[in-house]
Enzyme design. Sequence first.
Site, PDB file in Angstrom:
ATOM      1  N   ASP A 130       0.883  -1.148   0.000  1.00  0.00           N
ATOM      2  CA  ASP A 130       0.000   0.000   0.000  1.00  0.00           C
ATOM      3  C   ASP A 130       0.935   1.216   0.000  1.00  0.00           C
ATOM      4  O   ASP A 130       2.101   1.100   0.326  1.00  0.00           O
ATOM      5  CB  ASP A 130      -0.824  -0.047   1.277  1.00  0.00           C
ATOM      6  CG  ASP A 130      -1.731   1.143   1.413  1.00  0.00           C
ATOM      7  OD1 ASP A 130      -2.412   1.452   0.424  1.00  0.00           O
ATOM      8  OD2 ASP A 130      -1.756   1.750   2.485  1.00  0.00           O
TER       9      ASP A 130
HETATM   10  P1  ADP Z   1      -3.258   4.487  -0.471  1.00  0.00           P
HETATM   11  O1  ADP Z   1      -3.636   3.355  -1.329  1.00  0.00           O
HETATM   12  O2  ADP Z   1      -2.228   5.364  -1.102  1.00  0.00           O
HETATM   13  O3  ADP Z   1      -2.886   4.118   0.920  1.00  0.00           O
HETATM   14  P2  ADP Z   1      -6.033   5.114   0.123  1.00  0.00           P
HETATM   15  O4  ADP Z   1      -6.587   3.996  -0.670  1.00  0.00           O
HETATM   16  O5  ADP Z   1      -6.074   4.999   1.591  1.00  0.00           O
HETATM   17  O6  ADP Z   1      -4.539   5.446  -0.339  1.00  0.00           O
HETATM   18  O7  ADP Z   1      -6.766   6.463  -0.316  1.00  0.00           O
HETATM   19  C1  ADP Z   1      -6.782   6.854  -1.688  1.00  0.00           C
HETATM   20  C2  ADP Z   1      -7.117   8.305  -1.839  1.00  0.00           C
HETATM   21  O8  ADP Z   1      -8.387   8.584  -1.238  1.00  0.00           O
HETATM   22  C3  ADP Z   1      -6.147   9.233  -1.166  1.00  0.00           C
HETATM   23  O9  ADP Z   1      -5.066   9.562  -2.006  1.00  0.00           O
HETATM   24  C4  ADP Z   1      -7.021  10.446  -0.868  1.00  0.00           C
HETATM   25  O10 ADP Z   1      -7.131  11.262  -2.016  1.00  0.00           O
HETATM   26  C5  ADP Z   1      -8.366   9.847  -0.613  1.00  0.00           C
HETATM   27  N1  ADP Z   1      -8.651   9.650   0.831  1.00  0.00           N
HETATM   28  C6  ADP Z   1      -8.751   8.471   1.486  1.00  0.00           C
HETATM   29  N2  ADP Z   1      -9.040   8.665   2.778  1.00  0.00           N
HETATM   30  C7  ADP Z   1      -9.072   9.993   2.972  1.00  0.00           C
HETATM   31  C8  ADP Z   1      -9.313  10.842   4.107  1.00  0.00           C
HETATM   32  N3  ADP Z   1      -9.560  10.343   5.331  1.00  0.00           N
HETATM   33  N4  ADP Z   1      -9.269  12.164   3.910  1.00  0.00           N
HETATM   34  C9  ADP Z   1      -9.013  12.683   2.682  1.00  0.00           C
HETATM   35  N5  ADP Z   1      -8.786  11.940   1.600  1.00  0.00           N
HETATM   36  C10 ADP Z   1      -8.819  10.621   1.725  1.00  0.00           C
HETATM   37 MG    MG Z   2      -3.640   3.321   2.745  1.00  0.00          MG
END
Ligand code: ADP
Ligand code: MG
Length: 643
Positions: free
Chosen positions: A338
Amino acid sequence: MSDACCAPSATRKAVPPPRARADRKAWPVAGAGLLILAGLALSALGYSAPAVSFYVPAIGLSIVQPARRAFRAIRRRALDINVLMLLAVIGATVLGEWFEAAAVVWLFGIAQWLEVRSMERARRAIQSLVTLTPSTATVSRHGIEHDVPVDDLRVGDVVIARPGDRVPADGVVVAGESAIDQAPVTGESWPVEKSPGDAVFAGTINGTGALEIEVTHPASDSTLARIVRLVEQAERQRAPVQMFVDRFARRYTPAVVALAIVIAVLPPLFAGDGSGTAFATWTYRALALLVVACPCALVISTPVAMVSALTAAARQGVLIKSGTHLEQLGRIRCVAFDKTGTLTDERVTVTDVLAVEGSTSVGVLEVAAALESRSEHPIGRAIVARARTDGFQVRPGEGFRALPGMGAEATVAAELALVGSHRLFEERRRCTPALHAHVEALEDRGATPVLVEHGGAPLGVIGLAHQVRPESLEAVEQLRAEGVARVVLLTGDRAANADLVRARAGLDEAHADLLPGDKVEQIKRLRARHGAVAMVGDGINDAPALAAADVGIAMGVAGSAVALETADVALMADDLGKLPYAIRLARAALAIIRVNVAIALGLKLLFVALAVSGLATLWLAVLADTGASLIVTANSLRLLRLR
Ligand code: ADP
Ligand code: MG
């Protein structure tokens, strides 16, 4: 998590199973050894008859435990190695072979004692973690300091950790600054700076500053106590390799008994002259087979290795939840990461706050922080942290709801607020040209944009910077050295950011714009193409992908009880370097188990052949098995020292 697994009584003293307690005593083994020596000396001087009076008590001393276990097995209608042993000893005494009978049970006793002691040694290495917690703590109540037993600490008490003290309880620093050596809990080799607001763990060692710590967990529920409990649970479960050995031993024993009967009866009847001597010769050979065939070394060839590996890992801050997961970890061909909080630094930072016309950057941050104050996502925490450093009083919103992989929503000041990715806003048709322009500007600079809306009106866009962890590149290289064929990034972020991180960390592939369900699909695809897949995430917002992988690895979980309990493998420290170590350890454990099984079975086959052809005596055969037990145990204990 059941309540039973969190029962505090299990934490402090692990009660050894009854069998271990009886087998631990060294004096019967030592006593029988002396008696046998005395008997040998007498017969060397030509007094063979009096020698027997030394062999008999030696047999008596050594046979008690195997006989007990044999009867227990027979009552369960099972034939195990104890039954084999009992039959062999009875047979040898019937044949008048007193020395062999004594030597056989005595050597068997040594092998058993050895197994119990080495299992204990590996287990004690875990128990010793608990004893790191001091037994009393200095509490400040109503301005007066008392010393109280740590078991009496209550949540909310403020305890004092002087320089050099062990931290007495899990808690949050309320006053003071110090560097803490967290190695006992996380395996980290460098002290970690702590200041008010930071979490600290029971059993870690305070550096040069005095700290006041508000207790957040009772002693029985500290992170360290949880770790010990989980490792002990893991060590009680049986891994597939062990079950294979068990199954093998269960079928094998009756087969050996049957073969022994055939050898004792058939050759003297058909080939021999039917005389008493031929009968005695073949009975002796049949008995030799029974004893030789005892798969003692085989039976202990895996558990000691498993327990040693699980213990060694825990001491490095790598919590492997069972032997099964250890085995799977050793077979990993593909590692999927991730991004946020895993490959990139936990400390995501807010770089820009851009307001659209009609709002202000103060307004954007205020609403976003109020919404995110209940979020566990690194992005949410970064926004709240920025608001705090800017001097805002963050007033939590109500009805917080995470939209996994997209954003979050909550009611702030009586109106619905929404934050999240560009994709979320486009899907809900909430994106405006003004927001879009800010998004593009931020993306051009390599920042991750998070859009903010309140009461149906667009407020602005927050830009966040992710820093690739400095140790990522090296960790990924080491993974390859451990035989991982494919290292992949799975992220919900935009393709441009994903690609940047992929290049910096030296990964093979990056897949962007994934919702949690898409990550699961990707894992299935990777498994079909490359083999067993490990998914590494922060354990909080990646639950489906962690569960879909062959091994779900949560990182930096020391502070999160939920992630600690649910992951297959938990890396306590926020340090990617522990990942190649975990895989290396798992591979080493599997290799050692294979060698152990080969040694145990190989020697067994050799001596079975020798015994049937009359070339091996009883005691020589048991000596071989004891030797094999010694080798496999020593081989397994090497895992305790693997770095
Ligand atoms: P990653 O796969 O990089 O860990 P996530 O799947 O957790 O990222 O989240 C993907 C996208 O969703 C983030 O880049 C952000 O734009 C948005 N996002 C997720 N959770 C939040 C949150 N709590 N507040 C703001 N944006 C969020
Ligand atoms: Mg994440």
